[in-house]
Design a protein around this motif. Structure first.
Motif, PDB file in Angstrom:
ATOM      1  N   HIS A  24       0.093  29.677   3.655  1.00 42.97           N
ATOM      2  CA  HIS A  24      -0.350  30.537   2.275  1.00 42.97           C
ATOM      3  C   HIS A  24       0.604  31.818   2.011  1.00 42.97           C
ATOM      4  N   MET A  25       0.842  32.967   2.354  1.00 40.07           N
ATOM      5  CA  MET A  25       2.022  33.695   2.996  1.00 40.07           C
ATOM      6  C   MET A  25       3.220  33.484   1.883  1.00 40.07           C
ATOM      7  N   LYS A  26       3.277  34.074   0.824  1.00 38.48           N
ATOM      8  CA  LYS A  26       3.714  34.218  -0.297  1.00 38.48           C
ATOM      9  C   LYS A  26       5.105  35.487  -0.247  1.00 38.48           C
ATOM     10  N   TYR A  27       4.700  36.030   0.824  1.00 41.74           N
ATOM     11  CA  TYR A  27       6.068  36.973   1.078  1.00 41.74           C
ATOM     12  C   TYR A  27       6.421  37.213   2.577  1.00 41.74           C
ATOM     13  N   ASN A  28       7.452  37.165   2.487  1.00 42.90           N
ATOM     14  CA  ASN A  28       8.392  36.960   3.609  1.00 42.90           C
ATOM     15  C   ASN A  28       8.432  38.199   4.881  1.00 42.90           C
ATOM     16  N   PRO A  29       8.539  38.213   5.756  1.00 38.99           N
ATOM     17  CA  PRO A  29       8.620  39.469   6.649  1.00 38.99           C
ATOM     18  C   PRO A  29       8.981  40.514   6.679  1.00 38.99           C
ATOM     19  N   LYS A  30      10.285  40.650   6.160  1.00 34.13           N
ATOM     20  CA  LYS A  30      10.324  41.534   5.484  1.00 34.13           C
ATOM     21  C   LYS A  30      10.123  42.612   3.897  1.00 34.13           C
ATOM     22  N   GLN A  31       9.568  41.552   3.716  1.00 38.14           N
ATOM     23  CA  GLN A  31       8.539  41.902   2.195  1.00 38.14           C
ATOM     24  C   GLN A  31       7.083  42.286   2.504  1.00 38.14           C
ATOM     25  N   LEU A  32       6.313  41.953   3.664  1.00 32.78           N
ATOM     26  CA  LEU A  32       5.374  42.667   4.858  1.00 32.78           C
ATOM     27  C   LEU A  32       5.943  43.859   4.620  1.00 32.78           C
ATOM     28  N   PHE A  33       6.744  44.351   5.632  1.00 29.80           N
ATOM     29  CA  PHE A  33       7.297  45.662   6.435  1.00 29.80           C
ATOM     30  C   PHE A  33       7.633  46.896   5.288  1.00 29.80           C
ATOM     31  N   GLU A  34       8.109  46.543   4.293  1.00 29.69           N
ATOM     32  CA  GLU A  34       8.661  47.420   3.530  1.00 29.69           C
ATOM     33  C   GLU A  34       7.636  47.302   2.350  1.00 29.69           C
ATOM     34  N   ALA A  35       6.505  46.760   2.353  1.00 25.59           N
ATOM     35  CA  ALA A  35       5.354  46.889   1.602  1.00 25.59           C
ATOM     36  C   ALA A  35       3.895  47.974   2.096  1.00 25.59           C
ATOM     37  N   CYS A  36       4.101  48.130   3.564  1.00 22.65           N
ATOM     38  CA  CYS A  36       3.370  48.607   4.329  1.00 22.65           C
ATOM     39  C   CYS A  36       4.048  49.577   4.572  1.00 22.65           C
ATOM     40  N   LEU A  37       5.422  50.014   4.478  1.00 18.90           N
ATOM     41  CA  LEU A  37       5.948  51.793   4.138  1.00 18.90           C
ATOM     42  C   LEU A  37       5.862  52.027   2.792  1.00 18.90           C
ATOM     43  N   ASP A  38       5.737  51.117   1.741  1.00 12.06           N
ATOM     44  CA  ASP A  38       6.259  51.527   0.389  1.00 12.06           C
ATOM     45  C   ASP A  38       5.708  53.111   0.217  1.00 12.06           C
ATOM     46  N   ARG A  39       5.656  53.686  -0.813  1.00  6.99           N
ATOM     47  CA  ARG A  39       5.504  55.042  -0.991  1.00  6.99           C
ATOM     48  C   ARG A  39       4.838  55.133  -1.833  1.00  6.99           C
ATOM     49  N   GLY A  40       4.911  53.692  -2.613  1.00  7.28           N
ATOM     50  CA  GLY A  40       3.935  54.029  -4.227  1.00  7.28           C
ATOM     51  C   GLY A  40       4.465  54.825  -4.720  1.00  7.28           C
ATOM     52  N   LYS A  41       3.600  55.063  -6.133  1.00  4.20           N
ATOM     53  CA  LYS A  41       4.276  55.785  -7.250  1.00  4.20           C
ATOM     54  C   LYS A  41       3.625  57.421  -7.245  1.00  4.20           C
ATOM     55  N   LEU A  42       1.933  57.041  -6.749  1.00  6.01           N
ATOM     56  CA  LEU A  42       1.379  57.988  -6.720  1.00  6.01           C
ATOM     57  C   LEU A  42       1.524  58.747  -5.608  1.00  6.01           C
ATOM     58  N   ALA A  43       1.161  59.835  -5.590  1.00  2.00           N
ATOM     59  CA  ALA A  43       1.432  60.749  -3.851  1.00  2.00           C
ATOM     60  C   ALA A  43      -0.583  60.149  -3.690  1.00  2.00           C
ATOM     61  N   GLU A  44      -0.962  59.885  -2.196  1.00  2.00           N
ATOM     62  CA  GLU A  44      -2.309  59.436  -1.944  1.00  2.00           C
ATOM     63  C   GLU A  44      -2.776  60.646  -1.272  1.00  2.00           C
ATOM     64  N   TYR A  45      -2.156  61.297  -0.589  1.00  2.00           N
ATOM     65  CA  TYR A  45      -2.174  62.634  -0.122  1.00  2.00           C
ATOM     66  C   TYR A  45      -1.798  63.828  -0.883  1.00  2.00           C
ATOM     67  N   TYR A  46      -1.981  65.208  -0.210  1.00  3.59           N
ATOM     68  CA  TYR A  46      -1.826  66.348  -0.351  1.00  3.59           C
ATOM     69  C   TYR A  46      -0.858  66.831   0.551  1.00  3.59           C
ATOM     70  N   VAL A  47      -0.886  66.514   1.680  1.00  2.00           N
ATOM     71  CA  VAL A  47       0.346  66.861   2.836  1.00  2.00           C
ATOM     72  C   VAL A  47       0.424  66.212   3.313  1.00  2.00           C
ATOM     73  N   SER A  48       1.743  65.335   3.679  1.00  2.00           N
ATOM     74  CA  SER A  48       1.999  64.459   4.207  1.00  2.00           C
ATOM     75  C   SER A  48       2.889  65.238   6.536  1.00  2.00           C
ATOM     76  N   VAL A  49       2.476  65.116   7.290  1.00  2.00           N
ATOM     77  CA  VAL A  49       2.959  65.646   8.349  1.00  2.00           C
ATOM     78  C   VAL A  49       3.661  64.857   9.630  1.00  2.00           C
ATOM     79  N   VAL A  50       5.355  65.131   9.244  1.00  2.00           N
ATOM     80  CA  VAL A  50       5.631  63.934   9.939  1.00  2.00           C
ATOM     81  C   VAL A  50       6.392  64.751  11.916  1.00  2.00           C
ATOM     82  N   LEU A  51       5.830  64.003  12.540  1.00  2.00           N
ATOM     83  CA  LEU A  51       6.645  64.417  14.115  1.00  2.00           C
ATOM     84  C   LEU A  51       6.420  63.224  14.504  1.00  2.00           C
ATOM     85  N   VAL A  52       8.187  63.380  15.163  1.00  2.00           N
ATOM     86  CA  VAL A  52       8.930  62.678  16.074  1.00  2.00           C
ATOM     87  C   VAL A  52       8.488  62.527  17.755  1.00  2.00           C
ATOM     88  N   THR A  53       8.188  61.424  18.798  1.00  2.00           N
ATOM     89  CA  THR A  53       7.674  61.785  19.643  1.00  2.00           C
ATOM     90  C   THR A  53       8.185  60.009  21.285  1.00  2.00           C
TER      91      THR A  53
END
Length: 194
Positions: free
Chosen positions: A27-56
């Motif tokens: 019953h899935m109406k989205y392909n895996p690429k669409q799911l991946f993009e949706a989970c990483l989608d920034r949206g139109k409005l900020a959900e947080y005041y600050v995003s802290v980014v680190l690489v490790t």
């Protein structure tokens, strides 16, 4: 927020998302690429005041990584709690070491109404696609750019895995004095004896 493709009104976690029914492939109406993009989608409005980014990655870079990174994670938790500010931490796990535990399975991520943890893993296949004259095991700035791209905060702060927050940062968050389209930096004195 509800501008995300997969978000509902009560949860912003792709693992607990009810739409689409990711456990039922029929019953899935989205392909895996669409799911991946949706989970990483920034949206139109900020959900947080600050995003802290680190690489490790779990390779004990610089020594005492377990303590240094855990201190950074705990410091961020305390800042979110003390300032009562919605903050997200995006950990870019770059080119994970085969045979080592993942970042998610190694560190303690304390729960908070003010803090959200997100881990984006960049696999070795993607890492290997970078054709640099002097290859490295981890590309810090490419990872930070990835985190910035997927941040959901109104403001983005890039840090290293052993940074902890000063009272200046607490004050800046509480005062809400940051301005858009500006880059803020903080200098510090030499902390090693000559």
């Amino acid at each position: 927020n509800d501008t995300h493709l997969l978000s509902n009104q009560h949860s912003f976690d792709c693992l607990s998302c009810e739409l689409p029914p990711v456990t039922n492939q029929k019953h899935m109406k989205y392909n895996p690429k669409q799911l991946f993009e949706a989970c990483l989608d920034r949206g139109k409005l900020a959900e947080y005041y600050v995003s802290v980014v680190l690489v490790t990655r779990n390779d004990n870079y610089g020594g005492d990584q377990l303590d240094r990174l855990q201190n950074m994670l705990d410091s961020t938790f305390l800042m979110a709690q003390d300032t009562k500010t919605r903050i997200e931490v995006l950990i870019i796990e770059w080119n994970p070491v085969q045979g080592k535990r993942s970042i998610a399975d190694t560190y303690r991520f304390r729960r908070s109404d003010y803090l959200t943890w997100r881990i984006i893993t960049v696999p070795s296949k993607v890492h290997g696609a970078f054709q640099y004259p002097r290859p490295k095991a981890l590309y810090e700035f490419e990872g930070k750019n990835l985190g910035i791209r997927y941040a959901r905060g109104e403001y983005v702060v890039c840090v290293n895995q052993d940074d902890i927050w000063s009272q200046n940062m607490y004050n800046a968050i509480k005062a809400r004095t940051w301005k858009k389209k500006m880059i803020f930096t903080q200098g510090q004195g030499i902390h090693a004896p000559k």
